[in-house]
Scaffold this motif. Structure first.
Motif, PDB file in Angstrom:
ATOM      1  N   LYS A  94     -20.885   6.979  21.247  1.00 21.72           N
ATOM      2  CA  LYS A  94     -20.953   6.978  19.783  1.00 21.72           C
ATOM      3  C   LYS A  94     -21.724   5.768  19.290  1.00 21.72           C
ATOM      4  CE  LYS A  94     -17.734   8.373  16.493  1.00 21.72           C
ATOM      5  NZ  LYS A  94     -18.029   9.621  15.935  1.00 21.72           N
ATOM      6  N   PHE A  95     -22.410   5.914  18.177  1.00 22.22           N
ATOM      7  CA  PHE A  95     -23.117   4.773  17.599  1.00 22.22           C
ATOM      8  C   PHE A  95     -22.079   3.767  17.099  1.00 22.22           C
ATOM      9  CE2 PHE A  95     -26.275   8.194  15.877  1.00 22.22           C
ATOM     10  CZ  PHE A  95     -26.654   8.501  17.165  1.00 22.22           C
ATOM     11  N   GLY A  96     -22.384   2.486  17.294  1.00 21.20           N
ATOM     12  CA  GLY A  96     -21.474   1.439  16.823  1.00 21.20           C
ATOM     13  C   GLY A  96     -21.852   0.941  15.450  1.00 21.20           C
ATOM     14  N   THR A  97     -23.147   0.753  15.230  1.00 20.45           N
ATOM     15  CA  THR A  97     -23.658   0.281  13.940  1.00 20.45           C
ATOM     16  C   THR A  97     -24.994   0.968  13.689  1.00 20.45           C
ATOM     17  OG1 THR A  97     -22.687  -1.914  14.386  1.00 20.45           O
ATOM     18  CG2 THR A  97     -24.273  -1.762  12.578  1.00 20.45           C
ATOM     19  N   THR A  98     -24.937   2.188  13.147  1.00 21.44           N
ATOM     20  CA  THR A  98     -26.184   2.891  12.840  1.00 21.44           C
ATOM     21  C   THR A  98     -26.915   2.063  11.793  1.00 21.44           C
ATOM     22  OG1 THR A  98     -24.781   4.834  13.012  1.00 21.44           O
ATOM     23  CG2 THR A  98     -27.093   5.203  12.491  1.00 21.44           C
ATOM     24  N   ASP A  99     -28.164   1.714  12.059  1.00 21.68           N
ATOM     25  CA  ASP A  99     -28.753   0.624  11.283  1.00 21.68           C
ATOM     26  C   ASP A  99     -29.958   0.987  10.426  1.00 21.68           C
ATOM     27  OD1 ASP A  99     -29.753  -1.923  10.449  1.00 21.68           O
ATOM     28  OD2 ASP A  99     -28.637  -2.842  12.069  1.00 21.68           O
ATOM     29  N   ALA A 100     -30.919   1.713  10.997  1.00 16.47           N
ATOM     30  CA  ALA A 100     -32.118   2.014  10.215  1.00 16.47           C
ATOM     31  C   ALA A 100     -32.731   3.318  10.698  1.00 16.47           C
ATOM     32  CB  ALA A 100     -33.129   0.881  10.328  1.00 16.47           C
TER      33      ALA A 100
END
Ligand SMILES: *[C@@H]1O[C@H](CO)[C@@H](O)[C@H](O)[C@H]1NC(C)=O
Ligand SMILES: *[C@@H]1O[C@H](CO)[C@@H](O)[C@H](O)[C@H]1NC(C)=O
Length: 388
Positions: A167-173
């Motif tokens: 899973k993504f931890g910190t979807t950022d850009a």
């Protein structure tokens, strides 16, 4: 009579014996406090990794041909009080509105001409990076929700939030190619947004660059082991994407087409600070938000994991020391050459910079407005002419 023997002339120091014992006591308790803290830090399980030595060798920072070191001088506040931590900004020229991602979950719309703010869509998470689609839709990298599509009429469609079973931890850009494929970053699969500082202090690359193809609904990892993978932007020729690695103070390029397809190289390094979002202005320049200035203290911390362990301890149990200053943005040409820097001593956590016509717009995590600067009036100039 006893009084008179104890009386001392005005302005004379207190009796030396009292001062000495008072100082000794203070010194002893300071030593004990430090020893206990070091023991606690030592026992803490946080495991900071060394950064590789060739990464550390690449200093000093690039020389910027033109600078404006006082961005706040002459700037205006857009949407003051209505935009909580406006992280990213994109402009839709067709509607004449900016979209901005706020800390309360709102994607807000701000009219360019008269700065009217409208609550548009609330993601229920923490929207970060934004990208304007080719049919009026807006793509959102939401730190907690993954990649979202917002249709023109404001409906939310969740597209993806994991790859290869992680899973993504910190979807950022996020950025979007003309063929509809999304390119996006997960800054860290290990830490969520609240703990971003721990990721950076740990010094291991938990970031990933990925694609999402809406025609197959597939998510693919195209570059892994990235250091806090942050902003991402498509090149105007659609041949590569640029992505930023915050603690490394650099942005790299991933080739989509041509001879170098599938490979990466350095687009710009030795930035004057930690890069966040990156946006192309359609006029030959990328604009990179610089969240915190490069410091020698950070160089030391990168070199010595123990310093970062100590900082992580402070971060977890006390409070992050606020040292960031001189945040702002850097303009870079199509080949990755630095062109100009805009910053201010009193700016921190600038996360995005976009240029619309003659204005620069700065998004940030700490203010409740977007900063706007008239570039005609307050341009960056050759450093010698701006020395104060
Ligand atoms: C500003 O732009 C908005 C949206 O494009 C438009 O509806 C509005 O009439 C404009 N206002 C002014 C004062 O030009
Ligand atoms: C920006 O500044 C220039 C020079 O002072 C001025 O002529 C121009 O009208 C300003 N632009 C806007 C949109 O205010």
């Amino acid at each position: 009579m006893a009084e008179s023997t104890r009386s001392v002339p005005p302005n004379s120091p207190a009796p030396p014996s009292t001062t000495t014992s008072w100082r000794a006591g203070l010194f002893l308790s300071a030593v004990i406090t430090v020893l206990i803290s070091l023991l606690l830090v030592h026992l803490d399980t946080f495991d900071a990794a060394p950064y590789s030595s060739d990464e550390l060798a690449k200093r000093p920072i690039s020389v910027l041909p033109r600078v404006n070191p006082r961005v706040l001088h002459g700037s205006e506040k857009i949407g003051e009080g209505q935009l909580k931590g406006p992280e990213d900004i994109v402009f839709d020229p067709k509607l004449g509105v900016m979209y901005t991602s706020c800390g309360d979950g709102w994607i807000k719309r701000v009219t360019l001409n008269d700065s009217v703010v409208e609550n548009w869509v609330n993601t229920g998470g923490r929207p970060l990076g934004l990208a304007l689609g080719y049919s009026g839709e807006v793509y959102v990298a939401d730190a907690f929700k993954g990649i979202l599509k917002l249709t023109e009429d404001g409906e939310i469609e969740a597209l993806t939030d994991e790859a290869e079973g992680i899973k993504f931890g910190t979807t950022d850009a996020v950025t979007v190619a003309k063929n509809g494929v999304l390119y996006f970053t997960d800054a860290s699969w290990k830490y969520d947004l609240h703990d971003f500082a721990l990721d950076i202090l740990e010094g291991r690359p938990y970031g990933r660059l990925m694609t999402y193809d809406p025609s197959t609904k597939q998510t693919k990892v195209i570059a892994r082991d990235l250091y806090y993978a942050n902003g991402v932007e498509m090149s105007p020729e659609q041949d590569f994407v640029v992505f930023c690695e915050t603690p490394m103070m650099r942005c790299r390029r991933y080739y989509i087409h041509g001879e170098k397809e599938g490979s990466t190289d350095v687009f710009i390094d030795r930035l004057p600070g930690m890069p966040d979002n990156i946006h192309y202005d359609g006029e030959g320049h990328y604009w990179i938000g610089i969240a915190a200035e490069h410091t020698h203290e950070w160089d030391l911390a990168r070199k010595y994991p123990y310093i970062r362990k100590l900082l992580a301890f402070l971060e977890k149990y006390l409070k992050r020391p606020s040292v960031e200053k001189n945040a702002g943005g850097v303009a870079v040409d199509l080949n990755g050459n630095p062109i100009a820097r805009y910053y201010d001593r009193d700016l921190k956590s600038v996360t995005s910079v976009i240029k619309i016509r003659e204005h620069l717009y700065l998004g940030n995590l700490v203010k409740s407005f977007i900063i706007r600067l008239n570039l005609t009036q307050y341009p960056a100039t050759a450093p010698s002419s701006t020395m104060i």
